[in-house]
Scaffold this active site. Structure first.
Site, PDB file in Angstrom:
ATOM      1  N   ASP A   1      15.297  22.272 -31.093  1.00 26.20           N
ATOM      2  CA  ASP A   1      16.052  21.099 -31.527  1.00 26.20           C
ATOM      3  C   ASP A   1      16.937  20.537 -30.428  1.00 26.20           C
ATOM      4  OD1 ASP A   1      18.164  22.853 -31.372  1.00 26.20           O
ATOM      5  OD2 ASP A   1      18.459  23.031 -33.526  1.00 26.20           O
TER       6      ASP A   1
ATOM      7  N   ASP B   1      10.600  27.218 -31.939  1.00 31.90           N
ATOM      8  CA  ASP B   1      11.770  27.684 -32.673  1.00 31.90           C
ATOM      9  C   ASP B   1      11.508  27.475 -34.165  1.00 31.90           C
ATOM     10  OD1 ASP B   1      14.539  28.529 -32.974  1.00 31.90           O
ATOM     11  OD2 ASP B   1      14.910  26.456 -33.564  1.00 31.90           O
TER      12      ASP B   1
ATOM     13  N   CYS C   1       0.838  -1.208   0.000  1.00 33.50           N
ATOM     14  CA  CYS C   1       0.000   0.000   0.000  1.00 33.50           C
ATOM     15  C   CYS C   1       0.863   1.244   0.000  1.00 33.50           C
ATOM     16  CB  CYS C   1      -0.932  -0.001   1.212  1.00 33.50           C
ATOM     17  SG  CYS C   1      -0.057   0.104   2.793  1.00 33.50           S
TER      18      CYS C   1
ATOM     19  N   ASP D   1      19.053  25.482 -28.576  1.00 34.11           N
ATOM     20  CA  ASP D   1      17.920  25.930 -27.772  1.00 34.11           C
ATOM     21  C   ASP D   1      17.954  25.409 -26.340  1.00 34.11           C
ATOM     22  OD1 ASP D   1      16.791  27.168 -30.074  1.00 34.11           O
ATOM     23  OD2 ASP D   1      16.071  25.212 -30.723  1.00 34.11           O
TER      24      ASP D   1
ATOM     25  N   CYS E   1       3.592   1.598   2.694  1.00 36.31           N
ATOM     26  CA  CYS E   1       4.865   0.917   2.425  1.00 36.31           C
ATOM     27  C   CYS E   1       5.779   1.817   1.598  1.00 36.31           C
ATOM     28  CB  CYS E   1       4.617  -0.391   1.680  1.00 36.31           C
ATOM     29  SG  CYS E   1       3.540  -1.544   2.533  1.00 36.31           S
TER      30      CYS E   1
END
Length: 821
Positions: A712, A512, A91, A716, A94
């Site tokens: 790309d 871009d 659960c 960038d 844990c």
């Protein structure tokens, strides 16, 4: 930090749950349970010395100022990542306990535990700690690391071992369920013997039920006792505690009634047994776990299919002979042969031969890609037609497929910020449920109708059983697993849950231009002839023949156009490049000039008759190049970057989704505006240098926008890192861009809209799961406390809640993007 002398866990002095002073030394404990163990026999505990938490020796802390710790000489060591499958989790409690324990280990910088995948991903500092110490820590917390940890940098893990382990656990769970069910059915019939008119004496019925229920309680239900005991050793609780307490109460009371019925009759009450409740509860919970395990197995199908794409064999040339070897044995530098219909085994570069390759399994592009000498090939792609040889450049864990699988695995194990709410609830959920159950028992015993004890016991059991932290624990990770897996199938790599949550809230997408909206490759767009006796073909022939010696992109575009039109090129003489202006050459004995206006002016060539045309072309965003022969300007060739095939459709889809679209570029405003008009973008940021793109993104964020940057992933990178969500356009092998939150493996810009739609669908699914899990517990725990819920029905409802959460998450497997043209 000091170490708990009982369990070995590292404990923060400021937040330690318990402390004790022994012989003038202060000891810190991770939980009150460890303190109680210590106080029973301090000397025995100190003599034994714990081995958990990195095998660190006990560090007693006195009430004195602490000295500064020496700096660890690991500054130059990069953090390593290890993924460890774990057994015994049931659960959300844990998950919280293991994450807390692992995070306390010196040298561990990050620990993420996933209940759906049943594994922990730990980032640690080599030299400070190691996988063996991390595994020992998990063991000390009461859970089982099932295999030796392997650094993520190693070879791609085959799914067979994980699959075999899960199938073995699933078979064992099914076996326990069917045995429990077979024994519980007669117990239920015996419990209703009076109503069914079965001629069985009460005493005999009680003893038969005891005989049949005991294996169910202690064999089929052993995992609940094992888990509860592991938690109790550390003074904590989890879901197993609730089940063990509830069923043991019903079983224990029934044993007393069956073995010593006289005690009950002497007190004026009729002995009753609830073996049917105990057996049915365990059986139904096991059924729920069987169904849950089966459903959870389907959440990782996408990852399994990705791994299954890998070729099993490779044909290589060694010692001058062709040999078939397992793909794991291919080495960098090997010459590999691929025949028609075969999969490319590893990444590499074609040495000889040509073919058409189907890369759709990785990029999502359905059209095969033509490849020849010098072109890169990607492992797991399908060779359609030709025969070729290539040099292996990336093998094992370095192949594109291996990196994709690794990214998806890490992402599936991550948590979105919304999961913090679950962690906070899980930390206190089980203790609160036990308190509510005890309060329910006390109130019914004190104020309930006769027989008060029986009703108090049944309602106590119902409250313990109905509570389901398991549903809370599964609500988020199952959706993340399925959503990220579906993204991988669509060619979208999402780095983690945080990226999914951020993408849902985006308001602005910055695109871009070069390489994102456009192909980044120049192409001839228009040819204008202004000299009698010249045609478009003749003009292109002279210009392309002159440009044969040029390496400039404009010259390459002109030559490419001529070859596509099958125009024969003439021999070239006296070639000279004029940087920034154009070229001079001799073709067919005639001096030829191809260049801009400045070159024409320097060479004294008049362009007056073409001024209107060049202005028109420039206004349209094209780059005009004048062509002159024999001292006369005969025409203009206009080139431009080519807009990607689906760019306009992608922009339209983003707008339909309510997003503002902005284009950013280093080009001049005229060229930028032309491209923006072509794809349907109104707002343009032009003449922005690469280093200034991040500032522009930051400025948009300052306007209160949630910004995604699409680029790309190279120039960038700063802007991708600055954005709320960085989306990188990948190119087959370039799929692990560090700055991006999301990577699009193919070049199709429509995948940006798909990624955002998928993030919205996944977060919506998580919210549905969390709502269902919370509402289930909030509504049904009071119902059980008020006595309106039978414990057997509570067990069925608890199992159903977990299954429903997983089933809802599985709906994401069928996610299909909706793109508006």
């Amino acid at each position: 930090m000091p170490i708990d002398p009982v369990c070995g866990m590292t404990v923060d002095e400021q937040t330690a749950p318990a402390t004790a002073v022994h012989n003038g030394t202060t000891y810190y404990f991770c939980a009150p349970g460890c303190k109680r163990t210590f106080e029973k026999d301090p000397e025995a505990v100190l003599k034994g010395r714990p081995q958990g938490m990195g095998h660190a020796p006990v560090q007693p802390v006195t009430m004195m100022p602490r000295r500064a710790k020496p700096a660890v000489s690991a500054a130059s060591t990069k953090p390593a990542t290890v993924t460890i499958p774990i057994e015994g989790m049931s659960c959300a409690s844990c998950v919280a306990k293991i994450e807390h324990g692992l995070s306390a280990v010196p040298g561990v910088s990050r620990a993420a535990v996933n209940l759906a995948t049943e594994q922990a991903t730990v980032e640690y500092q080599p030299g400070v700690t190691d996988p063996a110490a991390i595994q020992e820590t998990i063991r000390s917390l009461g859970y089982t690391p099932v295999v030796s940890a392997a650094p993520a940098a190693q070879a791609m893990v085959s799914p067979e071992s994980k699959k075999d382990r899960k199938q073995a656990a699933y078979r064992a769970l099914k076996r326990r369920f069917w045995v429990a069910a077979a024994l519980s059915v007669p117990v239920m019939l015996l419990g209703m013997s009076e109503h069914l008119g079965l001629p069985i004496p009460q005493a005999a019925s009680f003893w038969l039920q005891l005989l049949l229920t005991t294996p169910v309680q202690f064999w089929a239900g052993w995992q609940f006792y094992k888990g509860a005991w592991a938690m109790a050793r550390h003074g904590t609780t989890d879901m197993n505690t609730l089940i063990a307490l509830g069923t043991s109460a019903a079983y224990g009371y029934s044993v007393a009634a069956a073995v010593t019925p006289g005690v009950f009759t002497a007190g004026g009450s009729t002995p009753q047994v609830y073996f049917d409740s105990s057996a049915a509860i365990i059986t139904l919970i096991l059924l729920g776990r069987v169904l849950e395990a089966r459903a959870k197995g389907r959440t990782s199908e996408a990852l399994t299919r990705l791994i299954g794409l890998q070729a099993k064999q490779a044909r290589v040339i060694r010692d001058g002979r062709e040999r078939d070897i397992p793909v794991e044995e291919v080495k960098v530098g090997d010459t590999v042969i691929v025949r028609p219909g075969e999969k490319v085994p590893v990444d590499g570069v074609i040495l000889e031969g040509t073919s058409s390759l189907d890369e759709s399994m990785l990029t999502g592009e359905s059209i095969p890609v033509d490849k020849g000498p010098g072109d890169q090939v990607i492992g797991a792609t399908l060779n359609k037609t030709g025969y070729f040889r290539f040099k292996a450049t990336q093998v094992g864990a370095d192949t594109a497929l291996a990196r994709i699988v690794r990214l998806v695995e890490e992402a599936q194990g991550s948590k979105p910020p919304i999961a913090r709410l679950v962690d906070q609830v899980a930390a206190v959920f089980v203790p609160i449920v036990i308190a509510v159950a005890l309060l329910t028992f006390g109130l019914w015993l004190a104020f309930g109708p006769a027989p008060a004890f029986t009703k108090a016991l049944l309602n106590f059991v119902a409250v313990l059983i109905i509570a389901c932290p398991c549903a809370l624990g599964l609500a988020t990770p199952t959706s993340i697993m399925v959503g990220i897996g579906r993204g991988a199938e669509l060619g979208i790599l999402i780095r983690g849950g945080a990226a999914l949550e951020q993408a849902r809230a985006l308001t602005t997408v910055v695109l871009d231009k070069t390489g994102t909206l456009t192909t980044g490759e120049l192409a001839v767009k228009e040819i204008v002839v202004r000299q009698e006796g010249w045609t478009r073909e003749k003009l292109l022939q002279f210009a392309a023949s002159a440009e044969q010696g040029s390496e400039h992109p404009i010259g390459e575009a002109i030559v490419k156009m001529a070859r596509e039109l099958r125009i024969a090129l003439e021999p070239l003489k006296d070639f000279a490049a004029v940087p920034g202006h154009g070229i001079r050459a001799t073709v067919k004995g005639q001096p030829v000039r191809v260049g801009n206006l400045r070159l024409m002016e320097v060479d004294g060539l008049k362009v007056a008759s073409l001024e209107a045309e060049t202005a028109r072309l420039a206004e349209a965003g094209l780059t005009p190049m004048f062509v002159a022969a024999r001292g006369t300007v005969v025409g203009v060739i206009a080139v431009a970057d080519t807009v990607k095939k689906h760019a306009r459709e992608a922009v339209s889809a983003l707008k339909v989704m309510g997003l503002d679209v902005v284009m950013i570029t280093g080009d001049n405003p005229r060229t930028a505006a032309a491209v923006a008009r072509e794809v349907g973008i109104e707002r343009v940021l032009a003449e922005v240098l690469p280093e200034a793109k991040a500032s522009e993104v930051k400025r948009l964020q300052g306007e209160g926008r949630r910004v995604a940057m699409v680029g790309d992933g190279i120039n960038d990178a700063p802007a991708l890192a600055q954005a709320d969500v960085g989306i990188a356009i990948g190119a087959g092998t370039d799929v692990a861009m560090e700055a991006a939150d999301i990577t699009l493996i193919g070049g199709d810009l429509r995948a940006v809209a798909t990624a955002i739609q998928l993030s919205r669908a996944t977060m919506r699914n998580i919210q549905q799961n969390l709502f269902a899990a919370f509402i289930y517990n909030v509504l049904l725990i009071p119902v059980a406390a008020l006595g309106w819920l039978n414990p057997i029905l509570a067990a069925a409802a608890m199992g159903a809640s977990s299954v429903s959460v997983v089933t809802n998450a599985l709906r994401l497997r069928f996610f299909t993007p909706t793109l508006a043209a």
